[in-house]
Each structure stands twice: as structure tokens, then as C-alpha cells.
Design a protein around this motif. Sequence first.
Motif, short mmCIF file in Angstrom:
data_model
loop_
_atom_site.label_atom_id
_atom_site.label_comp_id
_atom_site.label_asym_id
_atom_site.label_seq_id
_atom_site.Cartn_x
_atom_site.Cartn_y
_atom_site.Cartn_z
N GLU A 191 2.55 4.11 -2.10
CA GLU A 191 2.50 4.56 -3.49
C GLU A 191 3.82 5.21 -3.86
O GLU A 191 4.32 6.08 -3.14
N GLY A 244 0.77 -1.25 0.00
CA GLY A 244 0.00 0.00 0.00
C GLY A 244 0.80 1.29 0.00
O GLY A 244 0.24 2.37 0.18
N HIS A 296 4.29 13.20 4.45
CA HIS A 296 3.57 12.07 3.86
C HIS A 296 4.52 11.12 3.13
O HIS A 296 4.09 10.26 2.37
N ASP A 355 4.80 7.37 -0.89
CA ASP A 355 3.74 8.16 -0.28
C ASP A 355 2.99 7.28 0.72
O ASP A 355 2.50 6.21 0.36
N ILE A 356 2.92 7.74 1.99
CA ILE A 356 2.29 6.93 3.02
C ILE A 356 0.95 7.51 3.46
O ILE A 356 0.38 7.08 4.47
N SER A 357 0.44 8.47 2.69
CA SER A 357 -0.79 9.18 3.10
C SER A 357 -1.92 8.23 3.45
O SER A 357 -2.69 8.49 4.36
N ARG A 358 -2.02 7.14 2.68
CA ARG A 358 -3.21 6.29 2.85
C ARG A 358 -3.07 5.27 3.97
O ARG A 358 -3.98 4.49 4.21
N LEU A 359 -1.91 5.26 4.64
CA LEU A 359 -1.67 4.18 5.59
C LEU A 359 -2.02 4.53 7.04
O LEU A 359 -1.85 3.71 7.94
N GLY A 360 -2.50 5.75 7.26
CA GLY A 360 -3.04 6.09 8.58
C GLY A 360 -2.04 6.47 9.66
O GLY A 360 -2.38 6.47 10.84
#
Length: 384
Positions: free
Chosen positions: A310, A308, A362, A323-328
Motif C-alpha cells: 500500500e 499488495g 512497516h 506499507d508492508i503491514s499486510r504482507l506478513g
Amino acid sequence: MSRLQPSLKASSFTESVIREMTRLANLHGAVNLGQGFPDFPAPDEVKEAARRAIAEDHNQYPITWGVPAFREAIATHYDRWYGMRVDPEREVCVTCGSTEAMIAAMLGLLDPGDEIVVFEPFYENYGPDAILSGAVPRMVTLHPPDWTFDEAELREAFTDRTRAIVLNSPNNPTGKVFTREELSLIAELCVRHDAIAITDEIYERLTYDGAVHIPVATIPGMEDRTVTISALSKTYSVTGWRVGWAIAAPLLMDGIRVVHDFLTVAAPAPFQVAGVAALALPEGYYAEVVREYDERRGLLMKILAGVGFEAAPPHGAYYVMADISRLGFADDVAAAHDLVERVGVAAVPGSSFFTDPANGAHLLRFAFCKKLETLEAAGERLRR
Ligand SMILES: Cc1ncc(COP(=O)(O)O)c(C=O)c1O
């Protein structure tokens, strides 16, 4: 106030975040994809050359600006790969890695208050280098996913106080390889503002997907106003040898050499002698290095995508900015600590490559200068 404390200069920056992550990785037994050093051996013939150099007693101070045969080899290297004419007598200074070449160039060529243009995100050393030399950085943003910059922003960053631009191509941390068009624009601005380009090209041999490294010094108008910096560290997997160099026209070189003399006297003599053997390796060595790095890059991209993160594949160097934005995670520092402590994988927080930490909050940087099994081990831990 007590005077038993660090200077204002030293207090204005902190310990390297990258090297701190290596310490944490060791503490927690984590797989280290943080700091950019290989976990595989250097080429046998290069190691053998170093052993031989010590046995043959190349163990005393060499000439301050470098062992003559090594300076010859460096000049030959630039002619061989880029058709660049370098005078080994007047235009080369061998240093303790690219690290020393950069600080020696800044201290030797910049005066307090001079402005330097720097692309951001940037390799973290350039911040303290600027502080130590009293230079004032003007940042120009590289925009993901392909890390391009805005021409108008670059033009605006150049002022009548600009003394230099600091470049790094192939780039750490983004993997960007600057194109001829981009370098030509930079050259136009350097000529117009009578500015110097100080260019860190330590990843010069590591490019992928057909990207081609072009030394800034080969762009017309830049021959006499460029300081080209590189090293043995990355191309030959000898980051611990501390051997690099700066190349510049004699007028600029004089400033670099005097600073270098009083910073370190010289780079390690036996490793300079071994460097002659390294630079003489046949073309096949470099093709194989790139092939292996390309394989490691592909594996890391696959692992990161699978869990996960990106990221766009880098065209050069050996890092992936993910990009770790979606990992919480709360931010990059929290993510890096969580990964190293709980998951057992070390990466570098993105904020360490930006002046304003919010711009990198991020992002995490992963290094792929590791054995395939090391990358696989990291992948296993991340999937768990
Ligand atoms: C862009 C860049 N410059 C310089 C260095 C340090 O090079 P050296 O080991 O030759 O001092 C690194 C190491 O990661 C780097 O990424």
C-alpha cells in the motif's frame, strides 16, 4: 582497552543501510530499487562537456569554492527558476555533492550542544551529520499518507537552544513537497528563534501532479538565514560526479567555505566546467525529465499495488514509501532481506529513516529512478 579502534564519534553510527542494500543487490543479482541512482545514461551534451573539459585541461585544483563560470551558472539557475538573487562571488560554495554541502554547513554553522529541528522520516545522512557536528536533533513527525506535520509539535520543537532546522523538500523518502503555508510557518519560527534553515533541495526539479517546489530562501525573512543546498546529481543523472553546492548569505557562507576547504579542497574541476553546460540546458530538457519520471512513478505504483504493497503516490523526488503491514513479514529489515535474497528485488528498510526503528518497521522504500524495463523486471519478480 586497546586504542586501536574507531573513535567514539565513528562508533556511534553504522554504515549506510542504503548503500549496504546496493551491495546485497549486487551479491544476489537483484534488481536494485534501493539506492537512488539512475540506471539510464546522463544527457549526451553533458557527458560531452565533461570529456571536453578534461581534454581542455581543466584538471588541476580549481578555486576552493568553485570554478567561477560554474558559480555564475548556479546564480543564473536560481534567478531563472525562482527569481532568487545570488552573488556568485560571495554566496556560493561548490562542494562534493549535496552530501558534502550538508556536512560542511553543519560543521561550519553549528556548535556542540546546539539543537537542530529535523522532520522524520529523514534522509539517513542527517543523523551522522548531526553526530559529527555535535548537534542535538529534535524530531518532528511527518504523518502518512500525505506526510503533514502537527503545527503545535513543530512550535514545541523550537527552543532557545535551536540553532537550525534541517529541511528536505522535495523529500526523500516520503515524496512530500512542502507548501508555501508550511514554509511560512517554518520561516516565522526561524525568525522568532533567530535560527538558520539548512535546506536540502536536491530534488528541486522533480515534482508531479502540479506540485511546485518553493525554495525556503524565497520566503520573506529567510533570505539571510537560509543555506540552500542542491547538486547536479539527480537533475542530470550524474550521481557519480560528486558536484553539488551550498548558497548562503556571506556571513554564513564564510563558515561553510572554511570547513569545505579543509574537508575536500574542492569539487572535481572538469565536472564543474561540465556543470555549466548542464545548467544551461533548455526548458524542454526539464519538462522531459519530469514526464519520464512521472511515467516511471505510475508504473511503480501500479506494480506495488498489484502485489499488495500500500502506498500513496509521491508528489516529488523519486521514491515510494510502501506499507508492508499486510504482507506478513516480521519487520522491514526481514522484508528487505527476504526480497533481495529470495525474490531478487532490493528496497530500503523503512526503519533506516527513523530514530526509533519501530516507527519504520512497516515500511519499505522503493526507488523509481530506473528504466521502465528495470521496473518491469522488478514487477515480474515480485509477482512471482
Ligand atoms: C535528500 C538527499 N540529499 C542528498 C543526497 C545525496 O546527494 P549527492 O549525490 O549530491 O551527494 C541524496 C541522495 O540520494 C538525497 O536523497
